[in-house]
Design an enzyme around this catalytic site. Structure first.
Site, PDB file in Angstrom:
ATOM      1  N   LYS A  51       0.843  -1.203   0.000  1.00 30.69           N
ATOM      2  CA  LYS A  51       0.000   0.000   0.000  1.00 30.69           C
ATOM      3  C   LYS A  51       0.878   1.252   0.000  1.00 30.69           C
ATOM      4  CE  LYS A  51      -3.747  -2.582   2.116  1.00 30.69           C
ATOM      5  NZ  LYS A  51      -4.473  -2.975   3.315  1.00 30.69           N
ATOM      6  N   GLN A  91      -4.381  -1.785   9.533  1.00 30.30           N
ATOM      7  CA  GLN A  91      -4.302  -3.100   8.897  1.00 30.30           C
ATOM      8  C   GLN A  91      -4.910  -4.170   9.806  1.00 30.30           C
ATOM      9  OE1 GLN A  91      -3.142  -3.684   5.696  1.00 30.30           O
ATOM     10  NE2 GLN A  91      -3.952  -5.729   6.022  1.00 30.30           N
ATOM     11  N   ASP A 133     -10.821   2.680   4.286  1.00 31.21           N
ATOM     12  CA  ASP A 133     -11.207   1.277   4.081  1.00 31.21           C
ATOM     13  C   ASP A 133     -12.724   1.141   3.951  1.00 31.21           C
ATOM     14  OD1 ASP A 133      -9.065  -0.436   3.798  1.00 31.21           O
ATOM     15  OD2 ASP A 133      -8.679  -0.561   5.959  1.00 31.21           O
TER      16      ASP A 133
END
Ligand code: NAP
Length: 316
Positions: free
Chosen positions: A61, A105, A128
């Site tokens: 990422k 994460q 997200d």
């Protein structure tokens, strides 16, 4: 069953090419954003603990941020981090004007309640798309930050000219990160959506009705020829590591030797939730694993970070 003789008929949907296209578009739009605002969008990535796979995901990422011109910060915290400490970091990132997106994460260490952490993220920085406010907006059909994997799949389908309006679509799996938001996005595109899960009765009878079958269950090669309507499009979200040589032979047929080389080099190969050999006999199109859905997720994270920056900084 002799998979080695199965003819490969299904056409591959090129997730890698679409992901590259999206990243190029984001890079162009980031450059324009910088010229308008004299500042780069910024993504803060938070990694707790030392899970090797999570570390690779975060690295990918951050590399993608560099490629498209987004500034990134990497907050690596030890596995012993408490929920209070993590909440403290989230609070400080929420309060910083220069941070546009916050990514925590997952999975987090078992001692930390993931829901509490997700709910602590400012919904405007929730790139997200997991915050209940963004999930609520999505299910109301309102524009919002949408979970990256399903958003990427929609891009792939549209750019590959796969029809959605009025089509029978079956989503197998009802997770918060893939199945549920995917079903919402398909509904927004006027598909007739059926959601299946582990309690669905006679799964093959249901999935065989689908013009488009999207599968996210985390079971290697589970979906076989009996689940697939002839000519259907299959999107395989699964990413499963397999090491068993016999399983590799069964799933990959005449491609098995190549995959076995990968196993001997890396110790495993990746397979989706769909049996590739059997799907190739019946389906019209399918996404490969790897090279299908995975790369789209990161590309859409870049898009979400830019969108969050535009929204927060009053983009016209
Ligand atoms: P998850 O949270 O583990 O949920 C799995 C879902 O599959 C559940 O809804 C479960 O039903 C359903 N299921 C399990 N066994 C089933 C069966 N035999 N028949 C029908 N439904 C069944 O999964 P996830 O997080 O969505 O991940 C699924 C897969 O996608 C994994 O392989 C993961 O690695 C992969 N993934 C890939 C990406 C990417 O970027 N490519 C992103 C996310 C996930 P119940 O609800 O009834 O338990």
């Amino acid at each position: 069953m002799n998979n080695a003789k199965s003819p490969a008929r299904a056409k591959m949907l090129d997730g890698a090419a679409v992901a590259e296209q999206i990243k190029q578009e984001v890079a162009r739009d980031v450059a324009q954003f910088v010229s308008e605002h004299q500042v780069r969008p910024c993504l803060a990535a938070v990694l707790v603990g030392d899970d090797a796979a999570s570390a690779v995901y975060v690295r990918n990422k951050i590399r993608a941020c560099e490629e498209v011109g987004i500034r990134s910060e990497h907050h690596a915290l030890p596995a012993t981090t408490t929920a209070t400490e993590l909440l403290g970091l989230i609070k400080s990132l929420n309060g910083r004007g220069d941070v546009d997106g916050i990514l925590v994460q997952l999975p987090l260490p078992a001692t930390i309640d993931e829901s509490a952490i997700i709910e602590a993220i400012d919904p405007e920085k929730d790139v997200d798309g997991f915050h209940p406010v963004n999930i609520g907006r999505l299910s109301m059909g309102h524009p919002t930050l949408v979970p990256c994997t399903p958003a990427g799949i929609i891009e792939l389908l549209i750019r590959s000219n796969i029809p959605l309006a009025g089509e029978n679509v079956c989503m197998v799996g009802r997770s918060q990160i893939v199945g549920r938001p995917m079903a919402q996005l398909l509904l927004q595109r006027d598909a007739t959506v059926t959601i299946c899960h582990s309690r669905t009765r006679d799964l093959p009878a249901v999935t065989r009705q689908a013009d488009l079958l999207v599968v996210a269950i985390g079971r290697p090669g589970f979906i076989g020829r009996e689940h697939i309507k002839p000519g259907a499009t299959i999107v395989d979200v699964g990413m499963n590591k397999i090491t068993d040589v016999e399983m590799v032979r069964q799933l990959f047929g005449d491609m098995a030797e190549k995959r076995l080389e990968v196993v001997s080099k890396r110790g495993y190969t990746l397979v989706g939730d769909v049996n590739p050999c059997e799907a190739d006999e019946v389906a019209g199109r399918r996404t490969p694993v790897p090279g299908g859905v995975g790369l789209l997720t990161v590309a859409m994270l870049m898009r979400n970070t830019l969108n969050a920056a535009r929204q927060r900084r009053g983009h016209a």
